[in-house]
Design an enzyme around this catalytic site. Sequence first.
Site, PDB file in Angstrom:
ATOM      1  N   GLU A 142     -40.527  16.586  52.667  1.00  0.00           N
ATOM      2  CA  GLU A 142     -41.470  15.826  53.485  1.00  0.00           C
ATOM      3  C   GLU A 142     -40.686  14.882  54.407  1.00  0.00           C
ATOM      4  OE1 GLU A 142     -45.745  13.674  52.823  1.00  0.00           O
ATOM      5  OE2 GLU A 142     -44.128  13.015  51.502  1.00  0.00           O
ATOM      6  N   GLY A 276     -39.661   6.813  46.144  1.00  0.00           N
ATOM      7  CA  GLY A 276     -39.928   6.631  44.724  1.00  0.00           C
ATOM      8  C   GLY A 276     -40.038   7.961  44.025  1.00  0.00           C
ATOM      9  N   ALA A 277     -40.773   8.894  44.653  1.00  0.00           N
ATOM     10  CA  ALA A 277     -40.973  10.215  44.076  1.00  0.00           C
ATOM     11  C   ALA A 277     -41.580  11.103  45.150  1.00  0.00           C
ATOM     12  CB  ALA A 277     -41.885  10.140  42.849  1.00  0.00           C
ATOM     13  N   MET A 278     -41.689  12.411  44.850  1.00  0.00           N
ATOM     14  CA  MET A 278     -42.249  13.368  45.805  1.00  0.00           C
ATOM     15  C   MET A 278     -43.088  14.394  45.072  1.00  0.00           C
ATOM     16  SD  MET A 278     -42.675  14.458  48.843  1.00  0.00           S
ATOM     17  CE  MET A 278     -43.648  15.910  49.265  1.00  0.00           C
ATOM     18  N   GLU A 311     -48.013  10.638  41.711  1.00  0.00           N
ATOM     19  CA  GLU A 311     -47.585  12.012  42.027  1.00  0.00           C
ATOM     20  C   GLU A 311     -48.494  13.042  41.369  1.00  0.00           C
ATOM     21  OE1 GLU A 311     -45.511  12.096  44.415  1.00  0.00           O
ATOM     22  OE2 GLU A 311     -45.098   9.955  44.212  1.00  0.00           O
TER      23      GLU A 311
END
Length: 866
Positions: A142, A276-278, A311
Site C-alpha cells: 500500500e 503500525g501494521a498492514m 487489521e
Amino acid sequence: MPGTNLTRDEAQERARLLTVDAYEIDLDLSGAQEGGASGPGEDGSTGGTYRSVTTVRFDVAEAGADSFIDLVAPAVHEVVLNGEALDPGAVFKDSRIALAGLRAGRNELTVVADCAYTNTGEGLHRFVDPVDQQAYLYTQFEVPDARRVFASFEQPDLKATFQFTVKAPEGWTVISNSPTPEPSDNIWRFEPTPRISTYITALIVGPYHSVHSTYEKDGRTVPLGIYCRPSLAEHLDADEIFAVTRQGFEWFQEKFDYAYPFAKYDQLFVPEFNAGAMENAGAVTIRDQYVFRSKVTDAAYEVRAETILHELAHMWFGDLVTMEWWNDLWLNESFATYTSIACQAYAPGSKWPHSWTTFANSMKTWAYRQDQLPSTHPIMAEINDLDDVLVNFDGITYAKGASVLKQLVAYVGMDEFFQGVQAYFKAHAYKNTRLSDLLGALEETSGRDLKTWSKKWLETAGINILRPEIEVDGAGVITSFAVKQEAPALPAGAKGEPVLRPHRIAIGAYELQDGKLVRTERIELDVDGALTAVPQLVGKQRPAVLLLNDDDLSYAKVRMDEESLKVVTEHLGDFTESLPRALSWASAWDMTRDAELPARDYLSLVLSGIGKESDIGVVQSLHRQVKLALDLYAAPDWRETGLATWTATALEQLRAAEPGSDHQLAWARAFGASARTDAQLDLLQGLLDGTEEISGLAVDTELRWGLLQRLAAAGRADEKAIAAELDRDKTSAGERHAATARAARPTAEAKAEAWASVVESDKLPNSLQEAVIGGFVQPDQRELLAPYTAKYFAAVKDIWNSRSHEMAQQIVVGHYPALQVSQETLDATDAWLASAEPTPALRRLMTESRAGIERALKAQQADAAA
C-alpha cells in the site's frame, strides 16, 4: 511524464476498459540470503535483484484499445502480449509497460523482469538479522508498490485472483494470502486467492519462527498463525495475541453477520516496518516492536491490541469490500479504527473497556491537531493522483474519520449502524464501493436522511467549538441553558469555508461528593445551528460542573463555563470516571496549543492533578504533552525553570510510585527523558551501572537505552559507552538505539556525521535513518542545530526528488528546523516555498511544518505575557 504517479482520470479510464481475471506470479527468491543478483538498484533498492515472471489474464471492452500495466523494475527482459513478443526497450518506460491494440474480450500478458529488493519498507523489503545473520523478507504494497514485485494493474478497483509460486532458500518458510502449501524442491505453489486488490497481496519469506492455533465457530475452523524472527521468539507472548485475535473474530463476526472471508489468518511481526501494521488479506504484517523485549505499561498492550483488531476489521472493511479509489481511504481506516476501539470497549471479557478514554486522549488530539493545519481537508479528501494519497495517511483520515463515525453511530443508533453494515457486506462482497453505497445502507436501516449530514461532516474541513450559555438566579437555579456552536475560520491557506454542523452530544452534570466528581445527570440531544436550547436543565439546581460532549460522542472543541472551569481546575483528578478526566485534560491541552492557556499554567494544572490520574495511558500522554509544551510553547526565558520543575516532580513521582508498577516505569521514562542537573544525570548513570537502585524498577534492556540516550545527549556518554551498551544488546533494536545515541551527542562532529549519513548518503535502511533523525533532533541543543536550518532548505527538494516516498518523508518532516521557533524560520520557509516550485505533496509537508512554528510562536508570546 508520469514517472511513478497515476492519476484518478487514468485509473477511471483503465477501469472502464479492463476487467482483470487472474494473475500468476512466479518469483525466484533463491538468492535472497546473499542479496540476490547484483544489479544497478533503483529507488530504494539494495542493489540486489530477483527474477519476477507475471502472467495476467484480462478482458478488454473495446477492440484496438490502448492501455498500460504498472511495473517498477531495474530491467525487463520479455513482454509477450497475446502470444506476440514486444520489444521491452520500446514499451517499458516511466514505470509502465504500454499495451497497444488490445483485443476485444480475453487478453493474456506475460512479463519477465528483474525486480529489486529494497531497504525502505516498500515493495519487497530485505533485512539481515545481526543475531543469526539470516535474511528476512516481507512485502509492503500500500499504496502503489505491488508493481515493485510483479507487473500489475495498480489500482484498487481492478480486483483479480492471485496465484503465487515462489522459489526460496532451503529451510525457509513462505507465507502469502492463501494457506501455506508443502514445498517441493524449495518451490512453494500457492492456491489462487479470492478476488482482491493488488495492494493487499503479500509475501513473507525467511526462516521465521511460528506458533499456530485455531479459531472455531459454527463448525468452521480458521487456522491462526503468529510469526516473528527467531531472535525475538523468547519475547513472543503468543497466547495474549491469540486471545485478542479470538475476541475480535467473535465480536466482528457477530456485529458484521458475515463469516471471516479468507481461508486462514496469519499475523507476522516483521522488522523495519514503516507503519503500525498492514491489512494484507489473511497475512497481516505488524511492526515487530510490538513483540516487547522489555517491560512495558498496560497502555502499550492496549495500543497493540487496538492495532491487532484494526487489521482484523480490515479483513471485512477494506479487503472483502474495497474502496473504488483512494478518496475513500478515510472510510477504510476510520471504520477499522472505530470498530477496533468499539470491540475493546464492548466485547465481553475485554481487558480495555476504557478504550474510548484512550481514543479521546490520543487519537482525537491527533485529529484536532491535524484539522488546524493549513493542509486541513474534508474527511472525504480530493485525491487526484497517487502523490495525493501518499501524504493523506493522516489524523483526519484515521482519527477525525473515526470520531465522525462515532458521531454517526450516536446519530443513527448502534444497532441500526451495524444492520446497515451487514447489508453493505452482503451486497458488495469481493467488489468495490463508494461512500454512497454505505450511506445508502445506513439510511435504509436508520430512517435518517444522511445526505445533509454527509455534506456537512464529510465534505467540509475544520472543527466546531461548543460552549455553554448558562444563566442562574440568586438561589443557584438554572433559568436558561443553551449550547452555542461556533465555526472558527479555517487556517490560512486551507480550502473551503467554516460551517456549523449537526452534533449528537451528551451533557453531563457533576457534583462533588466526598471530594470526588460524580455524574448525577446525563442529557443526550441534537445540537444544530448557532444556538440550541436545553430546556431539560431549566429549573434545576446548578451542579458543580456541566460538561458538554460528555461520553465524547461528537467531534468538537469544548469549552467550559467559568464556574465549571474553576472546579475542574481544582479537581481535575477527582472525576470518578476516566473519560471525563481525559476530556478535561484534552481540553486543557487544546487551550495550551491555541495560546489560550499559558504553558506554565498547563504545567501547574498537570502537576496538581497527575498524581491522582489512574489511567496509565493518560499519564503517559500527559508526560509527552508537558515535555512538548515546555520545549515548544514555553517562553524561552522561563523554559529552563519549567523544565527544572517538571524534572524534579518526575523524580519525586518515580520515588513515590508503587514498586514494579506501570506508573513507576512511566515516571522513570519521563525522568530519564529530561534529567538535566549533575545530580540527576549521576542518578541515571548509577541506575545504568548498578550503583543506584530504585525499589521495584527493573532497569532492563529498553530502559537502559533510554537512560543512555539521555546521557549521550547531555554529553555524559561517549562512543565507548555506546559501543559497550551495543555489545550487551547485539540486536537490530540495539543497533537502532545506538544510532540514536550517537546522533544525540552534543558535539559538532556528531551532528555532522549524523546529518551526512541521512542527507548526503542514501545507504541507511529506513529504520536506522529514522533512529538517526530521532537522535539528531535534541531540544537542549538548539544552538548546535541552528546552522542546519540553511542546509535543510538547500537540500530538501533534491531529497524529495531522489528518494523513495517513505524515506523522503522521514527526512522532510524529521529534519525540518521545528526547534528553531522564530520569525526567521518562518521567513526561510516562506522564501523556500516561493522559489522551490515543490510538488503539491512536498508543499503540503512543508506548510504543515511551518504551521508548527507559527503556533509555537503564539504560544510562547502568551506564556511570556502570563
